[in-house]
Write a protein that holds these residues in place. Structure first.
Motif, PDB file in Angstrom:
ATOM      1  N   THR A  47       0.828  -0.903  -0.243  1.00  0.00           N
ATOM      2  CA  THR A  47      -0.188  -0.278  -0.240  1.00  0.00           C
ATOM      3  C   THR A  47       0.946   1.221   0.286  1.00  0.00           C
ATOM      4  OG1 THR A  47      -1.658   0.911   1.260  1.00  0.00           O
ATOM      5  CG2 THR A  47       0.124  -0.219   2.338  1.00  0.00           C
ATOM      6  N   ASP A  48       0.316   2.144  -0.168  1.00  0.00           N
ATOM      7  CA  ASP A  48       1.133   3.784   0.046  1.00  0.00           C
ATOM      8  C   ASP A  48       1.082   4.052   0.995  1.00  0.00           C
ATOM      9  OD1 ASP A  48       1.926   3.863  -3.301  1.00  0.00           O
ATOM     10  OD2 ASP A  48      -0.086   4.611  -3.168  1.00  0.00           O
ATOM     11  N   LEU A  49       1.971   4.407   2.101  1.00  0.00           N
ATOM     12  CA  LEU A  49       2.231   4.785   3.208  1.00  0.00           C
ATOM     13  C   LEU A  49       2.598   6.524   2.943  1.00  0.00           C
ATOM     14  CD1 LEU A  49       3.109   2.111   5.462  1.00  0.00           C
ATOM     15  CD2 LEU A  49       0.972   3.289   5.090  1.00  0.00           C
ATOM     16  N   PRO A  50       2.766   7.415   3.999  1.00  0.00           N
ATOM     17  CA  PRO A  50       3.642   8.582   4.025  1.00  0.00           C
ATOM     18  C   PRO A  50       5.295   8.260   3.154  1.00  0.00           C
ATOM     19  CG  PRO A  50       2.345   8.786   5.237  1.00  0.00           C
ATOM     20  CD  PRO A  50       1.952   6.977   4.960  1.00  0.00           C
ATOM     21  N   GLY A  51       5.488   7.337   3.896  1.00  0.00           N
ATOM     22  CA  GLY A  51       7.136   7.682   3.432  1.00  0.00           C
ATOM     23  C   GLY A  51       6.855   6.689   2.029  1.00  0.00           C
ATOM     24  N   GLY A  52       6.139   6.399   0.976  1.00  0.00           N
ATOM     25  CA  GLY A  52       5.954   5.831   0.149  1.00  0.00           C
ATOM     26  C   GLY A  52       5.210   4.611  -0.436  1.00  0.00           C
ATOM     27  N   PRO A  53       5.478   3.637  -1.046  1.00  0.00           N
ATOM     28  CA  PRO A  53       4.650   2.504  -1.036  1.00  0.00           C
ATOM     29  C   PRO A  53       5.737   1.201  -0.200  1.00  0.00           C
ATOM     30  CG  PRO A  53       6.103   2.499  -2.911  1.00  0.00           C
ATOM     31  CD  PRO A  53       6.193   3.748  -2.040  1.00  0.00           C
TER      32      PRO A  53
ATOM     33  N   LEU B 220      20.545  13.838  12.330  1.00  0.00           N
ATOM     34  CA  LEU B 220      20.166  12.797  12.160  1.00  0.00           C
ATOM     35  C   LEU B 220      18.680  11.304  12.807  1.00  0.00           C
ATOM     36  CD1 LEU B 220      23.357  10.685  11.991  1.00  0.00           C
ATOM     37  CD2 LEU B 220      22.502  11.487   9.974  1.00  0.00           C
ATOM     38  N   CYS B 221      17.852  12.364  13.522  1.00  0.00           N
ATOM     39  CA  CYS B 221      16.967  11.533  13.529  1.00  0.00           C
ATOM     40  C   CYS B 221      15.662  12.378  12.850  1.00  0.00           C
ATOM     41  CB  CYS B 221      16.047  11.916  15.550  1.00  0.00           C
ATOM     42  SG  CYS B 221      17.087  10.780  16.331  1.00  0.00           S
TER      43      CYS B 221
ATOM     44  N   ALA C 172      12.017  11.759   5.658  1.00  0.00           N
ATOM     45  CA  ALA C 172      12.769  10.570   4.402  1.00  0.00           C
ATOM     46  C   ALA C 172      11.378   9.229   4.170  1.00  0.00           C
ATOM     47  CB  ALA C 172      13.891   9.632   4.740  1.00  0.00           C
ATOM     48  N   LEU C 173      11.720   9.225   5.854  1.00  0.00           N
ATOM     49  CA  LEU C 173      10.175   8.053   5.742  1.00  0.00           C
ATOM     50  C   LEU C 173       8.701   9.335   6.438  1.00  0.00           C
ATOM     51  CD1 LEU C 173      11.644   5.636   8.537  1.00  0.00           C
ATOM     52  CD2 LEU C 173      11.514   5.062   6.166  1.00  0.00           C
TER      53      LEU C 173
ATOM     54  N   GLU D  62      16.053   3.668  16.708  1.00  0.00           N
ATOM     55  CA  GLU D  62      14.514   3.061  15.533  1.00  0.00           C
ATOM     56  C   GLU D  62      15.509   2.474  14.024  1.00  0.00           C
ATOM     57  OE1 GLU D  62      10.756   4.248  16.195  1.00  0.00           O
ATOM     58  OE2 GLU D  62      11.618   6.264  17.047  1.00  0.00           O
ATOM     59  N   ASP D  63      15.021   1.373  13.854  1.00  0.00           N
ATOM     60  CA  ASP D  63      15.525   0.486  12.676  1.00  0.00           C
ATOM     61  C   ASP D  63      14.711   1.346  11.539  1.00  0.00           C
ATOM     62  OD1 ASP D  63      15.639  -0.910  10.772  1.00  0.00           O
ATOM     63  OD2 ASP D  63      16.966  -2.306  11.650  1.00  0.00           O
ATOM     64  N   PHE D  64      15.181   1.980  10.330  1.00  0.00           N
ATOM     65  CA  PHE D  64      14.881   2.229   9.337  1.00  0.00           C
ATOM     66  C   PHE D  64      14.332   1.426   8.642  1.00  0.00           C
ATOM     67  CE2 PHE D  64      15.704   3.602   4.600  1.00  0.00           C
ATOM     68  CZ  PHE D  64      15.413   4.712   5.111  1.00  0.00           C
ATOM     69  N   PHE D  65      14.768   0.304   8.328  1.00  0.00           N
ATOM     70  CA  PHE D  65      13.986  -0.624   7.787  1.00  0.00           C
ATOM     71  C   PHE D  65      12.454  -1.287   8.183  1.00  0.00           C
ATOM     72  CE2 PHE D  65      18.168  -0.199   5.747  1.00  0.00           C
ATOM     73  CZ  PHE D  65      17.600   0.041   4.427  1.00  0.00           C
ATOM     74  N   GLU D  66      12.633  -0.960   9.869  1.00  0.00           N
ATOM     75  CA  GLU D  66      11.472  -1.729  10.202  1.00  0.00           C
ATOM     76  C   GLU D  66      10.536  -0.749   9.879  1.00  0.00           C
ATOM     77  OE1 GLU D  66      12.957  -2.923  14.092  1.00  0.00           O
ATOM     78  OE2 GLU D  66      13.407  -4.522  13.187  1.00  0.00           O
ATOM     79  N   HIS D  67      10.935   0.474   9.910  1.00  0.00           N
ATOM     80  CA  HIS D  67       9.900   1.172   9.844  1.00  0.00           C
ATOM     81  C   HIS D  67       9.445   1.364   8.464  1.00  0.00           C
ATOM     82  CE1 HIS D  67       9.070   2.361  13.996  1.00  0.00           C
ATOM     83  NE2 HIS D  67      10.274   2.306  14.147  1.00  0.00           N
ATOM     84  N   GLY D  68       9.425   0.729   7.631  1.00  0.00           N
ATOM     85  CA  GLY D  68       9.375   1.114   6.395  1.00  0.00           C
ATOM     86  C   GLY D  68      10.379   2.151   5.146  1.00  0.00           C
ATOM     87  N   GLY D  69      11.234   1.643   5.981  1.00  0.00           N
ATOM     88  CA  GLY D  69      12.047   2.116   5.095  1.00  0.00           C
ATOM     89  C   GLY D  69      12.837   1.306   3.644  1.00  0.00           C
ATOM     90  N   HIS D  70      12.875   1.909   2.223  1.00  0.00           N
ATOM     91  CA  HIS D  70      13.126   0.893   0.977  1.00  0.00           C
ATOM     92  C   HIS D  70      14.246   1.041   0.132  1.00  0.00           C
ATOM     93  CE1 HIS D  70      10.341   3.810  -0.672  1.00  0.00           C
ATOM     94  NE2 HIS D  70       9.723   3.520  -0.264  1.00  0.00           N
ATOM     95  N   SER D  71      14.163   1.333  -1.179  1.00  0.00           N
ATOM     96  CA  SER D  71      15.478   2.154  -1.584  1.00  0.00           C
ATOM     97  C   SER D  71      15.385   3.906  -2.138  1.00  0.00           C
ATOM     98  CB  SER D  71      16.006   0.919  -2.842  1.00  0.00           C
ATOM     99  OG  SER D  71      14.833   1.194  -4.136  1.00  0.00           O
ATOM    100  N   LEU D  72      14.542   4.546  -2.078  1.00  0.00           N
ATOM    101  CA  LEU D  72      13.771   5.000  -2.882  1.00  0.00           C
ATOM    102  C   LEU D  72      14.128   6.298  -1.316  1.00  0.00           C
ATOM    103  CD1 LEU D  72      11.259   4.830  -5.196  1.00  0.00           C
ATOM    104  CD2 LEU D  72      13.303   5.374  -5.920  1.00  0.00           C
ATOM    105  N   SER D  73      13.703   5.800  -0.465  1.00  0.00           N
ATOM    106  CA  SER D  73      13.452   6.617   0.522  1.00  0.00           C
ATOM    107  C   SER D  73      15.480   6.425   1.334  1.00  0.00           C
ATOM    108  CB  SER D  73      12.355   6.403   1.708  1.00  0.00           C
ATOM    109  OG  SER D  73      12.708   4.728   2.587  1.00  0.00           O
ATOM    110  N   ALA D  74      16.089   5.514   1.384  1.00  0.00           N
ATOM    111  CA  ALA D  74      17.350   5.422   1.540  1.00  0.00           C
ATOM    112  C   ALA D  74      18.382   6.217   0.754  1.00  0.00           C
ATOM    113  CB  ALA D  74      17.978   3.585   1.357  1.00  0.00           C
TER     114      ALA D  74
END
Length: 157
Positions: A1-7, A85-86, A92-93, A102-114
């Motif tokens: 789904t699309d979330l505020p940080g992207g799909p 950085l926080c 980014a998310l 907090e872990d970037f990828f556990e909160h929906g981080g993906h290649s584009l947001s990275a």
């Protein structure tokens, strides 16, 4: 789904009657059984899955995930670089805030947001950081430590 940080991949869980679902335990269980890219970025508990007239899951009727709450890794930042950085991680998310552990990828981080996050770090901190580094230093605190160990700033042409 699309979330505020992207799909992002969202998981919906229906706990057994009379039980309370522990999202952290479910995430850990899924991480032990699935490749990392298949572990949902967000988990949503529902009483029952909505069904269409044909008995199939009605995806359009599933609730939209809310912003991830601050978890046990959410603590106030402890230095200026980590605080910045926080904010960069949160931006980014598309989250209101983000804790240093907090872990970037556990909160929906993906290649584009990275890529967005890395670009902002390079611009705002004039520091060398790659998307690959983010897979090692997945939290603002770990990223700050990594950048403290960097010897020379990195400029992108």
């Amino acid at each position: 789904t699309d979330l505020p940080g992207g799909p992002a991949l969202v998981g919906y869980a229906v706990p057994a009657p009379g039980t309370v679902l522990d999202p952290a335990a479910l995430r850990e269980s899924l991480a032990g059984r699935l490749p990392a890219y298949q572990v949902p970025a967000r988990l949503v508990t529902v009483d029952a899955l909505p069904l269409t007239e044909n008995g199939k899951i009605d995806r359009a009727a599933l609730p939209v995930p809310t912003t991830a709450p601050a978890g046990p890794g959410h603590r106030p930042p402890y230095d200026q670089r980590t605080e910045l950085l926080c904010r960069i991680f949160a931006d980014a998310l598309s989250l209101p805030d983000f804790g240093p552990h907090e872990d970037f990828f556990e909160h929906g981080g993906h290649s584009l947001s990275a890529m967005s996050l890395v670009g902002r770090v390079r611009t705002l901190l004039d520091a060398g950081l790659s998307v690959g580094d983010l897979f090692t230093a997945r939290t603002p605190a770990a990223t700050a430590a990594l950048l403290r160990g960097a010897r020379t700033p990195h400029r992108v042409p």
